[in-house]
Design a protein around this motif. Structure first.
Motif, PDB file in Angstrom:
ATOM      1  N   ARG A 226     -38.280  21.501   1.719  1.00  0.00           N
ATOM      2  CA  ARG A 226     -39.415  20.750   2.907  1.00  0.00           C
ATOM      3  C   ARG A 226     -40.173  19.975   2.291  1.00  0.00           C
ATOM      4  O   ARG A 226     -40.646  18.657   3.598  1.00  0.00           O
ATOM      5  CB  ARG A 226     -40.856  22.143   3.036  1.00  0.00           C
ATOM      6  N   ALA A 227     -40.559  19.800   1.330  1.00  0.00           N
ATOM      7  CA  ALA A 227     -41.465  18.940   0.724  1.00  0.00           C
ATOM      8  C   ALA A 227     -41.139  17.767   0.825  1.00  0.00           C
ATOM      9  O   ALA A 227     -41.213  16.005   1.239  1.00  0.00           O
ATOM     10  CB  ALA A 227     -42.275  18.594  -0.363  1.00  0.00           C
ATOM     11  N   ARG A 228     -39.863  17.708   0.419  1.00  0.00           N
ATOM     12  CA  ARG A 228     -38.860  16.168   0.823  1.00  0.00           C
ATOM     13  C   ARG A 228     -38.665  15.716   2.264  1.00  0.00           C
ATOM     14  O   ARG A 228     -39.008  14.269   2.420  1.00  0.00           O
ATOM     15  CB  ARG A 228     -37.863  16.535   0.541  1.00  0.00           C
ATOM     16  N   LYS A 229     -38.508  16.487   2.702  1.00  0.00           N
ATOM     17  CA  LYS A 229     -38.146  16.492   4.078  1.00  0.00           C
ATOM     18  C   LYS A 229     -39.259  15.525   4.917  1.00  0.00           C
ATOM     19  O   LYS A 229     -39.713  14.865   5.957  1.00  0.00           O
ATOM     20  CB  LYS A 229     -37.988  17.129   5.138  1.00  0.00           C
ATOM     21  N   GLU A 230     -41.000  16.260   4.385  1.00  0.00           N
ATOM     22  CA  GLU A 230     -42.363  16.172   4.858  1.00  0.00           C
ATOM     23  C   GLU A 230     -42.131  14.299   4.322  1.00  0.00           C
ATOM     24  O   GLU A 230     -42.625  13.671   4.699  1.00  0.00           O
ATOM     25  CB  GLU A 230     -43.158  17.085   4.625  1.00  0.00           C
ATOM     26  N   LEU A 231     -42.102  14.211   3.705  1.00  0.00           N
ATOM     27  CA  LEU A 231     -42.248  12.659   2.553  1.00  0.00           C
ATOM     28  C   LEU A 231     -41.167  11.512   3.357  1.00  0.00           C
ATOM     29  O   LEU A 231     -41.826  10.639   3.789  1.00  0.00           O
ATOM     30  CB  LEU A 231     -41.779  12.614   1.097  1.00  0.00           C
ATOM     31  N   LEU A 232     -40.008  12.129   3.357  1.00  0.00           N
ATOM     32  CA  LEU A 232     -38.910  11.389   4.731  1.00  0.00           C
ATOM     33  C   LEU A 232     -39.294  11.104   5.975  1.00  0.00           C
ATOM     34  O   LEU A 232     -38.858  10.454   5.917  1.00  0.00           O
ATOM     35  CB  LEU A 232     -36.860  11.946   4.503  1.00  0.00           C
ATOM     36  N   ALA A 233     -40.403  12.156   6.338  1.00  0.00           N
ATOM     37  CA  ALA A 233     -41.218  11.640   7.491  1.00  0.00           C
ATOM     38  C   ALA A 233     -41.908  11.141   8.135  1.00  0.00           C
ATOM     39  O   ALA A 233     -42.922  10.576   8.929  1.00  0.00           O
ATOM     40  CB  ALA A 233     -41.000  12.714   8.682  1.00  0.00           C
ATOM     41  N   GLY A 234     -42.504  11.216   7.115  1.00  0.00           N
ATOM     42  CA  GLY A 234     -43.565  10.412   6.267  1.00  0.00           C
ATOM     43  C   GLY A 234     -44.911  11.208   6.597  1.00  0.00           C
ATOM     44  O   GLY A 234     -45.690  10.417   6.718  1.00  0.00           O
ATOM     45  N   ARG A 235     -45.205  12.140   6.658  1.00  0.00           N
ATOM     46  CA  ARG A 235     -45.780  13.105   6.994  1.00  0.00           C
ATOM     47  C   ARG A 235     -46.640  13.222   4.791  1.00  0.00           C
ATOM     48  O   ARG A 235     -46.040  14.698   4.329  1.00  0.00           O
ATOM     49  CB  ARG A 235     -45.745  14.438   7.632  1.00  0.00           C
ATOM     50  N   HIS A 236     -47.173  12.271   4.799  1.00  0.00           N
ATOM     51  CA  HIS A 236     -47.587  12.600   3.518  1.00  0.00           C
ATOM     52  C   HIS A 236     -48.707  13.926   2.907  1.00  0.00           C
ATOM     53  O   HIS A 236     -48.389  14.995   2.445  1.00  0.00           O
ATOM     54  CB  HIS A 236     -48.481  11.433   2.759  1.00  0.00           C
ATOM     55  N   ASP A 237     -49.360  14.223   4.433  1.00  0.00           N
ATOM     56  CA  ASP A 237     -50.494  15.114   4.054  1.00  0.00           C
ATOM     57  C   ASP A 237     -49.513  16.795   4.433  1.00  0.00           C
ATOM     58  O   ASP A 237     -49.950  17.688   3.334  1.00  0.00           O
ATOM     59  CB  ASP A 237     -51.697  15.323   5.226  1.00  0.00           C
ATOM     60  N   GLY A 238     -48.672  16.586   5.081  1.00  0.00           N
ATOM     61  CA  GLY A 238     -47.732  17.757   4.615  1.00  0.00           C
ATOM     62  C   GLY A 238     -47.727  18.101   3.387  1.00  0.00           C
ATOM     63  O   GLY A 238     -47.339  19.439   2.854  1.00  0.00           O
ATOM     64  N   ALA A 239     -46.741  16.821   3.043  1.00  0.00           N
ATOM     65  CA  ALA A 239     -45.886  17.306   1.988  1.00  0.00           C
ATOM     66  C   ALA A 239     -46.738  17.882   0.398  1.00  0.00           C
ATOM     67  O   ALA A 239     -46.150  18.629  -0.238  1.00  0.00           O
ATOM     68  CB  ALA A 239     -45.309  15.759   1.230  1.00  0.00           C
TER      69      ALA A 239
END
Length: 395
Positions: A226-239
């Motif tokens: 999930r963290a990888r997907k957050e990073l790919l989506a540009g949502r760094h806070d969520g990651a």
């Protein structure tokens, strides 16, 4: 007579019955020989044998009071003196008895072997070797002087004395056979229980890994994805939040794996011994533990592991099932290694619960040469007592 022999009551049952049989055999032989003497078979040899047998009986009757203080050692020393007097006096009076009397010098060694220390066993070995050789030599020397017309006297003495000696030897052989058979049966049962306990322990470890660490690791892998997907989506806070959760979960998995490792064999037990391992366990216990330790030295790995895991199991049971508010663990190293775990929980009826865990504890203790006793009843808590025989400390 039963009051006179009460000092033997504290001895091992096999030894107690052997002493009683020896006394009965001596008394019976003395009675038969005395009857023959008073019926007209009067002879010096008969008189000497009667005196020897009577003295042997007196020595045997002196030992019961001493057994209260000195245990089996006093009984076997008395048996040794009685056998030697009987062997020497009987051979002097009746050389035809020398094969039997030589054998009697070995009886104390055969009887005492399971009950005495190595020093006493070595002393009885000397008695058996020197005594049997001396009796045989005495018999041959006296045999020439006793070849006369009074051969019938020797026949009477042999007829009265031989059955008593044969009874003793037969009982010794029978007792040795029974002991070996019982030990073989106990060993087979113990091996079966140990295999069953080991299988149960492996299944328990498998469940702990599957339900605990394995599930947590799967959860961590999902969180990482999930963290990888957050990073790919540009949502760094969520990651970042997900990675923080991964770090927390990872620490918890490490703690859980360390606890499992301690349950398999804690490094502290191997490195510093039983006391240090129990002190560390008491600090982590779910309920307050009072640890009372005195005179405990290092022992073999098998003994220390048996004591540690049985104490740990008793503590765990008290916390999980007994609702205990406090625990007392007493550990003593003298005169031999013992432990006692007492809780103030609700208690239980041992006859009405599954004894799987208790049988595992008992099997572990038996494998290390110890015994385990459970004292429990509803409403008054539980006490588990473990005891090892006299063991040599190591290290």
């Amino acid at each position: 007579m039963s009051r006179l022999l009460a000092g033997w009551d504290g001895l091992d049952p096999a030894l107690r019955w052997l002493l009683r049989i020896n006394l009965v055999a001596l008394t019976t032989a003395t009675t038969l020989l005395a009857a023959a003497y008073f019926l007209g078979f009067k002879h010096t040899a008969v008189e000497i044998d009667l005196g020897v047998m009577a003295t042997s009986i007196v020595i045997m009757l002196v030992t019961p009071p001493l057994c209260r203080r000195y245990g089996a050692t006093a009984a076997i020393v008395g048996l040794t003196l009685s056998s030697l007097i009987f062997a020497i006096g009987g051979t002097w009076a009746t050389p035809n008895l020398s094969p039997l009397t030589a054998l009697l010098t070995m009886v104390p060694l055969l009887v005492g072997f399971p009950y005495l220390s190595r020093r006493w066993i070595r002393a009885l070995m000397v008695v058996a070797v020197i005594g049997s050789a001396s009796v045989a030599a005495l018999g041959e020397w006296r045999r020439v002087d006793n070849l006369n017309d009074s051969w019938w006297v020797n026949a009477v003495v042999v007829a009265a004395s031989l059955p008593a000696g044969v009874v003793i030897v037969v009982y010794l052989v029978r007792d040795a056979y029974v002991r070996l058979r019982d030990q073989a049966d106990e060993l087979a049962d113990s091996r079966t229980r140990i295999v069953a306990v080991a299988d149960a322990a492996r299944r328990s470890l498998e469940r702990d890994l599957h339900d605990g660490a394995q599930q947590r690791l799967l959860a961590i892998s999902v969180t990482v994805e999930r963290a990888r997907k957050e990073l790919l989506a540009g949502r760094h806070d969520g990651a970042a939040r997900l990675l923080d959760q991964v770090a927390v979960d990872n620490r918890e998995v490490l703690v859980e794996l360390r606890e499992l490792a301690r349950g398999i064999y804690p490094p502290l037990l191997a490195e510093r011994g039983l006391v240090a391992a129990l002190q560390a366990t008491a600090r982590r216990a779910a309920v307050p533990v009072t640890l009372d330790v005195a005179d405990v030295e290092r022992h073999t790995q098998q003994v220390e592991a048996a004591a540690y895991f049985c104490i740990l199991e008793a503590m765990t049971n008290a916390a999980k099932h007994a609702g205990a508010g406090e625990l007392l663990v007493v550990l003593r190293g003298r005169p031999h290694l013992t432990f006692r775990v007492t809780d103030n929980g609700r208690g239980f009826d041992p006859a009405r619960v599954t004894r799987g865990g208790l049988e595992g504890m008992a099997a572990r203790m038996e494998a290390a040469g110890g015994t385990l006793v459970l004292d429990a009843a509803p409403g008054r808590g539980t006490t588990v007592v473990g005891e090892f025989p006299v063991l040599d400390a190591v290290g």
